[in-house]
Design a protein around this motif. Structure first.
Motif, PDB file in Angstrom:
ATOM      1  N   GLU A   1       0.850  -1.192   0.000  1.00  0.00           N
ATOM      2  CA  GLU A   1       0.000   0.000   0.000  1.00  0.00           C
ATOM      3  C   GLU A   1       0.880   1.233   0.000  1.00  0.00           C
ATOM      4  O   GLU A   1       1.709   1.419   0.881  1.00  0.00           O
ATOM      5  CB  GLU A   1      -0.911  -0.010   1.232  1.00  0.00           C
ATOM      6  CG  GLU A   1      -1.940  -1.117   1.168  1.00  0.00           C
ATOM      7  CD  GLU A   1      -2.895  -1.067   2.352  1.00  0.00           C
ATOM      8  OE1 GLU A   1      -2.841  -0.091   3.118  1.00  0.00           O
ATOM      9  OE2 GLU A   1      -3.684  -2.009   2.487  1.00  0.00           O
TER      10      GLU A   1
ATOM     11  N   VAL B   1      -6.658   5.410   0.440  1.00  0.00           N
ATOM     12  CA  VAL B   1      -7.522   6.356  -0.249  1.00  0.00           C
ATOM     13  C   VAL B   1      -8.866   6.476   0.450  1.00  0.00           C
ATOM     14  O   VAL B   1      -9.322   7.581   0.743  1.00  0.00           O
ATOM     15  CB  VAL B   1      -7.729   5.941  -1.722  1.00  0.00           C
ATOM     16  CG1 VAL B   1      -8.716   6.877  -2.401  1.00  0.00           C
ATOM     17  CG2 VAL B   1      -6.397   5.958  -2.454  1.00  0.00           C
TER      18      VAL B   1
ATOM     19  N   ALA C   1     -13.908  -2.740   3.945  1.00  0.00           N
ATOM     20  CA  ALA C   1     -12.829  -2.832   2.964  1.00  0.00           C
ATOM     21  C   ALA C   1     -12.036  -1.529   2.912  1.00  0.00           C
ATOM     22  O   ALA C   1     -12.596  -0.438   2.990  1.00  0.00           O
ATOM     23  CB  ALA C   1     -13.412  -3.139   1.589  1.00  0.00           C
ATOM     24  N   GLU C   2     -10.740  -1.708   2.789  1.00  0.00           N
ATOM     25  CA  GLU C   2      -9.877  -0.539   2.673  1.00  0.00           C
ATOM     26  C   GLU C   2      -9.416  -0.404   1.230  1.00  0.00           C
ATOM     27  O   GLU C   2      -8.955  -1.365   0.615  1.00  0.00           O
ATOM     28  CB  GLU C   2      -8.666  -0.702   3.581  1.00  0.00           C
ATOM     29  CG  GLU C   2      -7.829   0.550   3.639  1.00  0.00           C
ATOM     30  CD  GLU C   2      -6.467   0.287   4.254  1.00  0.00           C
ATOM     31  OE1 GLU C   2      -6.123  -0.895   4.415  1.00  0.00           O
ATOM     32  OE2 GLU C   2      -5.770   1.258   4.536  1.00  0.00           O
ATOM     33  N   ILE C   3      -9.609   0.767   0.677  1.00  0.00           N
ATOM     34  CA  ILE C   3      -9.143   1.030  -0.679  1.00  0.00           C
ATOM     35  C   ILE C   3      -7.865   1.835  -0.555  1.00  0.00           C
ATOM     36  O   ILE C   3      -7.860   2.909   0.042  1.00  0.00           O
ATOM     37  CB  ILE C   3     -10.165   1.856  -1.479  1.00  0.00           C
ATOM     38  CG1 ILE C   3     -11.572   1.266  -1.351  1.00  0.00           C
ATOM     39  CG2 ILE C   3      -9.716   1.992  -2.923  1.00  0.00           C
ATOM     40  CD1 ILE C   3     -11.965   0.263  -2.341  1.00  0.00           C
ATOM     41  N   ALA C   4      -6.792   1.285  -1.115  1.00  0.00           N
ATOM     42  CA  ALA C   4      -5.533   2.007  -1.053  1.00  0.00           C
ATOM     43  C   ALA C   4      -4.884   2.020  -2.425  1.00  0.00           C
ATOM     44  O   ALA C   4      -5.143   1.148  -3.258  1.00  0.00           O
ATOM     45  CB  ALA C   4      -4.598   1.327  -0.050  1.00  0.00           C
ATOM     46  N   PHE C   5      -4.085   3.050  -2.632  1.00  0.00           N
ATOM     47  CA  PHE C   5      -3.302   3.071  -3.869  1.00  0.00           C
ATOM     48  C   PHE C   5      -2.088   2.183  -3.635  1.00  0.00           C
ATOM     49  O   PHE C   5      -1.289   2.434  -2.734  1.00  0.00           O
ATOM     50  CB  PHE C   5      -2.863   4.495  -4.211  1.00  0.00           C
ATOM     51  CG  PHE C   5      -2.363   4.615  -5.617  1.00  0.00           C
ATOM     52  CD1 PHE C   5      -3.253   4.786  -6.676  1.00  0.00           C
ATOM     53  CD2 PHE C   5      -1.010   4.546  -5.884  1.00  0.00           C
ATOM     54  CE1 PHE C   5      -2.791   4.896  -7.962  1.00  0.00           C
ATOM     55  CE2 PHE C   5      -0.546   4.645  -7.189  1.00  0.00           C
ATOM     56  CZ  PHE C   5      -1.439   4.822  -8.230  1.00  0.00           C
TER      57      PHE C   5
END
Lengths: 251, 183
Positions: A13, A17, A23-27
């Motif tokens: 990660e 974001v 749920a984790e949204i990461a770039f």
């Protein structure tokens, strides 16, 4: 440890974001290389052909070849009507090809070595085929599962097999690409690990002995380059074949 | 082709990594990957469909059109040159036929003239021949009548000597004429 052959597939990660529910949204590094592919492909095609020369430069020639290669593949497998899906197939082919090639560069990340990515692409193709087939032919689309000229006695069995093979398409479609990329990169990493292992275990003699696995890596790199292209091509041509079923379900 | 490689990869799973983290099967990263995949793929699709592919396709099409135009132009020029060749050959054939006709005509006229000249000459010769034959006939006639006169004289003299009497002129002339007619 650096020689761990699975390490290269780790998702890192870069910055988070958003959080959607649990749920984790990461770039991530995966996203980074996806966008790298988008930029490379767009630059290759748009800048390569910016001059619009009648007699093309090398880069323009390469861009035109990629265009004509995919166009010929679509036309030969899905017919003239299949050309409406040409941008889709071209995007798929170029995206997979480019991320595969990027993955061959040491210390990069191979986007297609993750089953979730290949599965998402395969399911996109599957849904496109299903929805377009139903939209275009209505219930005649299901003729696809009923081959002509089959005796009525074994027809239920044939239909069952046809449906099963149709439904399992996205699985084979995605696993083929994923497994090829994964296995190839693990093999490369394992052989590269041998060099480090021999060097650190046996000193100078070990480094000399490392020539052998290094030679293997050179050969495997050539093989993996071929596989990287071939898997992108196989993915694209299977997409065309499946789309052909949606366009001409009669046979 | 995928199957054996798949097996090797699954073999590596327990060997390579501790249980929790074979990254491709780590569901924790799925939402992030899917999100960015969708964004990247849709972005790439739009860039390709609206920008890159029309541009590349346009270049290829315009080149094809240029080639087709050039081929069509070349075809037109070829048709023109073919036509020119045909015209030239027709002219040549006409001229040849004309020359032939003139030659034939000249030969015929010459032949006719020669024939006419020959005929006049022949007629002239025939006329001369006829005249000569007439002269010969006249001469012959004269000679014949002379012969009769001489024969009469001789007959009279012979008869007079034989019988001592001179026969009459008429009898001698009849006898000689009859003998000459018989011979």
């Amino acid at each position: 440890m650096a020689a761990d052959p699975i390490h290269q597939f780790r998702i890192v990660e870069l910055f988070p974001v958003a959080h959607v529910g649990n749920a984790e949204i990461a770039f991530t590094n995966s996203a980074l290389f996806m966008f790298a592919a988008v930029i490379i492909i767009t630059a290759f095609l748009v800048l390569g052909t910016a001059k619009r020369s009648l007699v093309p430069s090398r880069l323009q020639s390469a861009a035109e070849i990629s265009y004509e290669f995919v166009a010929a593949t679509v036309r030969s497998t899905a017919g003239h009507e299949g050309m409406r899906f040409f941008p889709f197939v071209f995007t798929l082919f170029m995206f997979i090809l480019t991320v595969n090639f990027i993955g061959l560069v040491p210390f990069t990340f191979t986007v297609t070595s993750h089953i979730i990515v290949t599965a998402a692409l395969a399911i996109t193709v599957f849904l496109t085929v299903l929805l377009y087939g139903l939209f275009r032919h209505g219930f005649h689309f299901f003729n696809l599962f009923v081959p002509k000229g089959v005796p009525i006695a074994i027809l239920p069995l044939i239909v069952f097999i046809e449906v099963l093979s149709f439904v399992s398409r996205p699985i084979s479609h995605s696993v083929r690409l994923f497994a090829n990329m994964l296995a190839g990169h693990i093999t490369l990493q394992v052989f590269a690990g041998f060099i480090i292992l021999m060097g650190s275990a046996m000193g100078a003699i070990g480094w000399v002995g490392g020539i052998l696995p290094f030679g293997m890596i050179v050969i495997l790199m050539a093989l993996e380059t071929l596989v990287a292209f071939l898997q992108a091509y196989v993915f694209a041509i299977l997409t065309c074949i499946y789309l052909n079923d949606a366009i001409h379900p009669g046979h | 082709m995928a199957e054996p490689k798949l097996n090797t990869s699954t073999e590596h799973v327990p060997a390579g990594e501790h249980k929790a983290g074979f990254p491709p099967f780590d569901a924790h990263s799925f939402p992030s990957q899917l999100t960015w995949l969708v964004i990247a793929f849709v972005l790439l699709y739009v860039l390709m469909a609206k920008w890159a592919l029309p541009q590349v396709g346009g270049i290829i099409e315009s080149r094809q059109k240029r080639i087709d135009d050039d081929v069509a132009e070349a075809g037109k020029l070829k048709a023109q040159s073919d036509e020119a060749v045909a015209t030239y050959e027709k002219a040549l054939a006409d001229a040849r036929a004309n020359a032939q006709a003139i030659a034939n005509q000249t030969r015929d006229t010459q032949a006719a003239a020669a024939e006419a000249r020959r005929k006049t000459l022949e007629d002239e010769l025939n006329a001369k021949l006829a005249e000569a034959e007439k002269t010969i006939a006249a001469t012959k006639q004269a000679a014949m009548s002379n012969v009769q006169g001489i024969a009469e004289d001789a007959t009279r003299a012979i008869v007079e000597r034989l019988i001592g009497v001179a026969p009459s002129d008429k009898a001698v002339a009849d006898a000689v004429g009859g003998a000459l007619k018989r011979s």
